[in-house]
Every structure is written in structure tokens, then in C-alpha cells.
Design a protein around this motif. Structure first.
Motif, mmCIF file in Angstrom:
data_model
loop_
_atom_site.group_PDB
_atom_site.id
_atom_site.type_symbol
_atom_site.label_atom_id
_atom_site.label_comp_id
_atom_site.label_asym_id
_atom_site.label_seq_id
_atom_site.Cartn_x
_atom_site.Cartn_y
_atom_site.Cartn_z
ATOM 1 N N PHE B 38 0.834 -1.207 0.000
ATOM 2 C CA PHE B 38 0.000 0.000 0.000
ATOM 3 C C PHE B 38 0.869 1.258 0.000
ATOM 4 O O PHE B 38 0.542 2.249 -0.655
ATOM 5 C CB PHE B 38 -0.948 0.001 1.203
ATOM 6 N N SER B 42 0.520 4.021 -2.801
ATOM 7 C CA SER B 42 0.058 5.353 -2.394
ATOM 8 C C SER B 42 1.020 6.454 -2.834
ATOM 9 O O SER B 42 0.636 7.613 -2.914
ATOM 10 C CB SER B 42 -0.160 5.412 -0.884
ATOM 11 N N ASP B 52 -6.322 2.718 -2.536
ATOM 12 C CA ASP B 52 -7.106 1.580 -2.039
ATOM 13 C C ASP B 52 -7.622 0.726 -3.199
ATOM 14 O O ASP B 52 -7.567 -0.497 -3.153
ATOM 15 C CB ASP B 52 -8.284 2.123 -1.221
ATOM 16 N N GLU B 53 -8.088 1.399 -4.229
ATOM 17 C CA GLU B 53 -8.606 0.702 -5.418
ATOM 18 C C GLU B 53 -7.478 -0.086 -6.095
ATOM 19 O O GLU B 53 -7.645 -1.245 -6.477
ATOM 20 C CB GLU B 53 -9.219 1.746 -6.363
ATOM 21 N N PHE B 55 -4.771 -1.121 -4.698
ATOM 22 C CA PHE B 55 -4.357 -2.195 -3.783
ATOM 23 C C PHE B 55 -5.224 -3.442 -4.020
ATOM 24 O O PHE B 55 -4.707 -4.557 -4.158
ATOM 25 C CB PHE B 55 -4.519 -1.689 -2.346
ATOM 26 N N GLN B 56 -6.519 -3.211 -4.090
ATOM 27 C CA GLN B 56 -7.427 -4.349 -4.338
ATOM 28 C C GLN B 56 -7.164 -4.962 -5.708
ATOM 29 O O GLN B 56 -7.107 -6.190 -5.856
ATOM 30 C CB GLN B 56 -8.878 -3.878 -4.263
ATOM 31 N N GLU B 57 -7.002 -4.092 -6.704
ATOM 32 C CA GLU B 57 -6.788 -4.576 -8.070
ATOM 33 C C GLU B 57 -5.510 -5.407 -8.161
ATOM 34 O O GLU B 57 -5.464 -6.436 -8.841
ATOM 35 C CB GLU B 57 -6.725 -3.370 -9.024
ATOM 36 N N TRP B 59 -4.136 -7.202 -5.810
ATOM 37 C CA TRP B 59 -4.368 -8.518 -5.202
ATOM 38 C C TRP B 59 -5.234 -9.408 -6.091
ATOM 39 O O TRP B 59 -4.964 -10.606 -6.243
ATOM 40 C CB TRP B 59 -5.026 -8.365 -3.823
#
Lengths: 152, 199
Positions: B38, B42, B52-53, B55-57, B59
Motif C-alpha cells: 500500500f 500510495s 485503495d482501489e 491495492f485491491q486490483e 491482489w
């Protein structure tokens, strides 16, 4: 040692990637040069001044990742049973259309057919004569047992 | 289900457990690597929501493409995917935009941006070298910025950074040197203050 080389060695020292010979060279340079030591201090100051990174993702990040993975999997599974029959149907349709629209090639007009026949009769391939000579030579070789292949 | 022999045992076990349907295992993996990943993302995102978006993508892509994963280090794999994502985003946002791009009047883009990079409040708080570093680093070309933050935040060796960027160690090292040269120029006044404040 020029400043660029010195900086490379200092960076590799910071990352723990110095080879033994490089380590010795750097130690010698630092011992001998106040400028080199000042340069190293600057580099260290910069590294120390780097602001701390952002704390972390949203607390529910893991749950949202799991949900996205689940959603992607579902859409894949939903797609899977459909594509095979759809492909088969498309292939069958293409075959059917192909059969329906197939027309045999029309026969050539009588004038054209006659011209082609005449051309076949009148045209003689200049290579034909050479092949005939070669054929005769091969027969001669076959008949003459004393004929040496080197004579060719 | 068998565990993946190409990655660390603990990570492989957690991945295998997740594939068996254990959502908690994924949670543990995300938790384990959330800080460095992150932090890296960031540094490039426009705001925490975008980080955040991404980070999810990262993973989601990592898990869905685990079959092509050939490294022993899951974090390196995550960084590599994050690198691809960042490059994609950079191309979409700023095509052909570089600090070295010449602009009217014979100047370079880098010469014009710094005034806008720091807010008046930041300028007033000129002693905060950290903020200056972050603002100046944000103006670096994306490849140099990546090397800089992978080194400074994540502490990765140049060998690993080169692998993530699919380049040579020398190129990664050179990118760091370019980045430092630009930062040095940007931060010259703050540097001087820092040097003068030292005993």
C-alpha cells in the motif's frame, strides 16, 4: 573515483549489494576524501528525511478483495456453460449457410475452352527436349555396366 | 490440494487454503503484505481512495494469475503487478509527459512545475525536508520514482527492483542516480538548511 562511481558504490552499500572488491574501493575512497564522506552524509540525510508512507488500506480491504475474486469467478462460471454451445451453434449455422450458398464453378464458354485446348497443343516446353536427352542418357547408363558414374 | 512449491512455505499454505475456500487465509496474506504494497501504491495514487482501489486490483490480479507466478517471493510478485498497474495508469493519465520534456522558451517542464507542486502552506513550512522530498519525488518520471520508492520505502535491493521493472541492475541503479540528481537540484535550499543546522 568520479562522483557517479562513488554514488553507485554508496547506493549499493546502502542496499547491501556491494561486492568485496567494491567494498574495499569505497572504504579507501571514504578514508581519503572528505568530499566523499560529505557526499555519503548527504545521501544518508536524504534517506532519513523520506516521509513515512501512508498507513495502510481500508480495514475491509481483504473482504473486498475476496468479494471481487468471488464475483469474477462467478462471472467466469456463468460464461463457461454458454460459450461452448454458442460456438457449436455458430459453426452449424456457418456450415448450413455455406451449403445453401454453394454454387459449382460455371463451365468455361466454348470459345475459351477451344482457345485453351489449342494453346495446350501448340505450346512445347523447351525443357522437354533436355529431359528427353537426360532420359536417354540414363537408359544408356543402365544398359552399359562398365559405365562409371564419374563420367557424368 | 497441493501447495505451490515456487513460493515461501507459509504463503503457499495460505494460498492453498484460500483455494480450498478459506477466506480467512486470504485475509492473512493481505494483512501480511499490506504495509509495503500500500505504501508503494500510495506514492503514485492521486488520493487514498485511488491507492485503495489499486491495492485491491493488485491482489485480484495476483490471485487470478497465480498460475504464471514463478518467483519465491510473493511480495516481489505483488510489486511486479503493482508496477504494471502503475505504468498502465501513468500512460492513461499523462501520455508522453516527462519532466525532461521541453516547453516553450527553451525551458523544461521540470523547471515550471515545482512552484505548483508545493502549496503555499508547504512552502511556508520550508524546514520540512520530508514534505519537500515527497513533493519533488512526485515530479520524477514514473520509472525513476518507482526505483526511488522501492528503495526508500520498501528497502528492496537493486537486484530485486531490476527484476520488478524487467531491466538490468545497472539501469535500476542509473534510474536511482537520475532521481537523486533531480531531487538534489530541487531540494538544494532545504539541503543547505539541513547541512547548516548540523553541528
Amino acid at each position: 573515483m568520479n562522483p557517479k562511481q562513488l554514488e553507485q558504490l554508496l547506493l549499493l552499500e546502502q542496499s547491501g549489494e556491494l561486492a568485496p572488491a567494491q567494498r574495499r574501493a569505497l572504504a579507501a575512497e571514504l578514508a581519503a576524501s572528505p568530499d566523499a564522506r560529505r557526499f555519503r552524509d548527504q545521501l544518508r540525510a536524504l534517506a532519513a528525511a523520506v516521509p513515512p508512507p501512508a498507513a495502510g488500506p481500508a480495514p475491509d480491504a481483504a473482504a473486498r478483495i475476496a468479494a471481487r475474486l468471488q464475483r469474477n469467478r462467478k462471472s467466469l462460471l456463468a460464461f463457461r456453460p454458454v460459450w461452448k454451445p454458442a460456438l457449436a451453434a455458430a459453426a452449424a449455422l456457418a456450415l448450413l449457410l455455406g451449403i445453401q450458398t454453394f454454387r459449382p464453378a460455371p463451365a468455361p464458354a466454348p470459345v475459351v475452352a477451344a482457345a485453351v485446348a489449342n494453346a495446350d497443343e501448340e505450346w512445347t516446353d523447351p525443357l522437354d527436349a533436355d529431359f528427353t536427352e537426360l532420359e536417354e542418357l540414363l537408359y544408356a547408363i543402365a544398359a552399359d555396366e562398365s559405365f562409371e558414374i564419374s563420367e557424368l | 490440494m497441493e501447495t505451490d512449491p515456487t513460493i515461501g512455505t507459509e504463503d503457499a499454505q495460505l494460498l492453498a487454503a484460500y483455494r480450498r475456500g478459506d477466506a480467512e487465509a486470504l485475509g492473512q496474506l493481505v494483512e501480511k503484505y499490506k504495509r509495503p504494497l500500500f505504501a508503494f501504491l500510495s506514492r503514485f495514487a492521486a488520493n487514498p481512495g485511488e491507492a485503495d482501489e489499486w491495492f485491491q486490483e493488485t491482489w485480484v490480479r495476483a490471485i487470478e494469475h497465480m498460475n504464471v507466478f514463478r518467483q519465491k517471493n510473493l511480495l516481489s510478485w505483488l510489486f511486479r503487478i503493482a508496477h504494471n498497474l502503475i505504468i498502465d495508469q501513468a500512460r492513461r493519465k499523462k501520455p508522453d509527459c516527462s519532466l525532461d520534456a521541453p516547453v516553450a522558451g527553451g525551458a523544461f517542464l521540470a523547471d515550471l512545475i515545482p512552484a505548483a507542486a508545493l502549496s503555499p502552506a508547504d512552502e511556508a513550512a520550508g524546514r520540512d525536508l520530508g514534505r519537500h522530498v515527497a513533493a519533488a519525488a512526485a515530479l520524477l518520471p514514473v520509472e525513476q520514482r518507482e526505483v526511488f520508492w522501492l528503495r526508500m520505502d520498501a528497502g528492496l535491493p537493486f537486484k530485486e527492483i531490476a527484476r520488478i521493472q524487467r531491466t538490468s541492475v545497472n539501469t535500476a541503479l542509473a534510474r536511482m542516480q537520475y532521481a537523486l540528481a533531480k531531487l538534489r537540484a530541487e531540494l538544494a535550499p532545504a539541503y543547505r538548511e539541513l547541512q547548516e543546522s548540523r553541528p
